[in-house]
Design an enzyme around this catalytic site. Structure first.
Site, short mmCIF file in Angstrom:
data_model
loop_
_atom_site.label_atom_id
_atom_site.label_comp_id
_atom_site.label_asym_id
_atom_site.label_seq_id
_atom_site.Cartn_x
_atom_site.Cartn_y
_atom_site.Cartn_z
N ASP A 1 -12.28 -10.48 -1.08
CA ASP A 1 -13.49 -9.95 -0.45
C ASP A 1 -14.74 -9.98 -1.36
OD1 ASP A 1 -11.82 -9.36 1.67
OD2 ASP A 1 -11.56 -7.26 1.10
N THR B 1 -9.16 -9.66 -5.29
CA THR B 1 -9.38 -9.53 -3.85
C THR B 1 -10.22 -10.70 -3.37
OG1 THR B 1 -10.49 -8.29 -2.09
CG2 THR B 1 -11.32 -7.93 -4.30
N ASP C 1 -15.74 -7.75 -3.20
CA ASP C 1 -16.46 -6.48 -2.98
C ASP C 1 -16.22 -5.45 -4.08
OD1 ASP C 1 -13.81 -5.99 -2.40
OD2 ASP C 1 -14.21 -4.84 -0.58
N ARG D 1 -13.27 -7.37 5.04
CA ARG D 1 -13.31 -5.93 5.32
C ARG D 1 -14.75 -5.53 5.65
NH1 ARG D 1 -9.10 -2.21 3.70
NH2 ARG D 1 -8.33 -3.76 2.26
N ARG E 1 0.88 -1.17 0.00
CA ARG E 1 0.00 0.00 0.00
C ARG E 1 0.92 1.21 0.00
NH1 ARG E 1 -3.50 -3.73 3.06
NH2 ARG E 1 -5.21 -4.13 1.65
P1 ADP Z 1 -7.30 -2.30 -2.84
O1 ADP Z 1 -6.72 -2.05 -4.18
O2 ADP Z 1 -7.28 -3.74 -2.46
O3 ADP Z 1 -8.65 -1.65 -2.69
P2 ADP Z 1 -6.10 -0.18 -1.25
O4 ADP Z 1 -7.38 0.56 -1.08
O5 ADP Z 1 -5.20 -0.30 -0.09
O6 ADP Z 1 -6.32 -1.67 -1.76
O7 ADP Z 1 -5.32 0.53 -2.45
C1 ADP Z 1 -4.08 0.01 -2.89
C2 ADP Z 1 -3.19 1.15 -3.29
O8 ADP Z 1 -3.76 1.85 -4.40
C3 ADP Z 1 -2.95 2.23 -2.25
O9 ADP Z 1 -1.99 1.88 -1.30
C4 ADP Z 1 -2.49 3.37 -3.10
O10 ADP Z 1 -1.15 3.22 -3.48
C5 ADP Z 1 -3.37 3.22 -4.35
N1 ADP Z 1 -4.54 4.08 -4.20
C6 ADP Z 1 -5.60 3.93 -3.40
N2 ADP Z 1 -6.45 4.96 -3.49
C7 ADP Z 1 -5.90 5.82 -4.38
C8 ADP Z 1 -6.28 7.10 -4.90
N3 ADP Z 1 -7.41 7.70 -4.52
N4 ADP Z 1 -5.46 7.68 -5.80
C9 ADP Z 1 -4.33 7.07 -6.19
N5 ADP Z 1 -3.91 5.88 -5.72
C10 ADP Z 1 -4.68 5.25 -4.83
O1 F6P Z 2 -8.93 -7.01 1.17
C1 F6P Z 2 -8.45 -8.24 1.64
C2 F6P Z 2 -8.30 -8.21 3.13
O2 F6P Z 2 -7.77 -9.45 3.56
C3 F6P Z 2 -9.58 -7.88 3.90
O3 F6P Z 2 -10.44 -8.99 4.01
C4 F6P Z 2 -9.00 -7.41 5.20
O4 F6P Z 2 -9.89 -6.51 5.84
C5 F6P Z 2 -7.76 -6.66 4.77
O5 F6P Z 2 -7.40 -7.19 3.51
C6 F6P Z 2 -6.61 -6.78 5.71
O6 F6P Z 2 -5.60 -5.97 5.22
P1 F6P Z 2 -4.09 -5.98 5.75
O7 F6P Z 2 -3.36 -7.01 4.95
O8 F6P Z 2 -3.59 -4.61 5.46
O9 F6P Z 2 -4.14 -6.29 7.20
#
Ligand code: ADP
Ligand code: F6P
Length: 324
Positions: free
Chosen positions: A131, A129, A133, A175, A76
């Site tokens: 999830d 993912t 979702d 989540r 992240r």
């Molecule tokens: P997921 O992709 O599983 O939803 P995250 O929400 O943690 O996981 O997003 C993964 C990464 O995508 C973040 O750590 C960041 O680098 C990038 N990201 C998330 N939101 C934004 C945003 N609004 N603009 C640009 N990059 C983003």
């Molecule tokens: O999105 C996948 C997931 O495993 C969710 O189910 C959970 O809430 C989250 O990621 C946990 O994230 P982290 O690896 O940052 O603890």
């Protein structure tokens, strides 16, 4: 159509999911078959900003389809949420000759892809993912493996729970989404299924249910609790105090994210990876691949993020009826 794109990149971002490797493999092999070379970006957007970029050849993705996690690593990255970070990412892509990028991850990762697309780097997202979702798609890579891992673990907890005539609260990931909990609840024949989208926080009705089941002679009582509700350990303490029945909480946690992907995850990941590569090579950008109404499709990222998806009402009603 003649290929104009000569080099694409691929990265995995957000939480890892079983099947991500199959998707990486499909991107690499489909691109190479079109004469397009592929660069792997390690550790998501963080790796892009750190220029952790490697060439991926056919052999780089050998022997990975069956492996959980992601060979590219994931992360992240807060910096990528800033305009400066996104500009730097786009500049690095150009510097390395990366004209298009496949991003395997969730909603947050698509935001990053959208930002890069606005900065002139073509991007396509793939839903990865556990999830389930992501609203534009009925299927997300990793869900099938995770739900089967959880189901098998819950069966095991049930054995010991029955032997001791205990009540068990088993917390599954997801989540804020209850899909993993719903599917496990139905597949494990749970007595109670608590979903963030539906739970009314009426613990007394769970307690009444446990007592009445015990009177009917049931030796176990399985409650599937979604992570979005959480607090399983304190819930167990309260239920034990109110019912007088020994109650234990098990939080399945990260074991649900690991392990060798199921056939379904490998298959969907492979098709989605190839599909993403195809449309990227056709010059499309700012799109997400999804599986909807029985077919693989792609959607504009903004549209995809604006779509709504809820727990299907009928499935929820059935889950309640079958747990009686
Ligand atoms: P997921 O992709 O599983 O939803 P995250 O929400 O943690 O996981 O997003 C993964 C990464 O995508 C973040 O750590 C960041 O680098 C990038 N990201 C998330 N939101 C934004 C945003 N609004 N603009 C640009 N990059 C983003
Ligand atoms: O999105 C996948 C997931 O495993 C969710 O189910 C959970 O809430 C989250 O990621 C946990 O994230 P982290 O690896 O940052 O603890």
């Amino acid at each position: 159509m003649a290929n104009e794109i000569k080099t694409i990149g691929v990265l995995t971002s957000g939480g890892d999911a079983p099947g991500m490797n199959a998707a990486i493999r499909a991107v690499v092999r489909q691109a190479l078959a079109k004469g397009v070379s592929v660069k792997g970006i390690k550790k998501g957007y963080q790796g892009l900003l750190n220029e952790e970029i490697v060439d991926l050849k056919r052999s780089s993705v050998s022997d990975i389809i069956q492996r959980g996690g992601t060979i590219l690593g994931t992360a992240r990255c807060m910096e990528f949420k800033t305009d400066e970070g996104q500009q730097k990412g786009a500049d690095i892509c150009r510097e390395y000759g990366i004209e298009g990028l496949v991003v395997i991850g969730g909603d947050g990762s698509y935001r990053g892809a959208q930002a890069l697309s606005r900065k002139g780097i073509n991007t396509i997202g793939i839903p990865g993912t556990i999830d389930l979702d992501i609203n534009c798609t009925d299927y997300t890579i990793g869900f099938d493996t995770a739900v089967n891992t959880a189901m098998q673990a819950i069966d095991k907890v049930r054995d010991t729970s029955s032997s001791h005539e205990r009540c068990s609260i088993i917390e599954v990931m997801g989540r804020n989404a209850g899909y993993l909990a719903l599917w496990c609840g139905v597949a494990n024949g749970a007595e109670d299924i608590l979903l963030p989208e539906k739970y009314d926080y009426n613990e007394q009705s769970i307690i009444n249910n446990i007592i009445s089941n015990r009177k009917k002679g049931k030796t176990h009582h399985i409650i599937i609790n979604a992570e979005g509700i959480g607090h399983s350990t304190s819930m167990a303490r309260r239920i034990e105090a109110a019912t007088g029945i020994e109650t234990r909480a098990t939080i399945l946690g990260y074991m649900q994210r690991g392990g060798s992907p199921t056939c379904k995850d490998r298959f969907y990941a492979s098709i989605m990876g190839a599909y993403a590569t195809d449309i990227l090579c056709q010059g499309k950008t700012n799109r997400v691949v999804g599986y909807r109404n029985g077919e693989f499709q792609d959607f504009d990222i903004e549209e995809a993020l604006a779509m709504k998806k809820d727990i299907p009402e009928y499935q929820y009603e059935v889950s309640r009826a079958l747990s009686m």
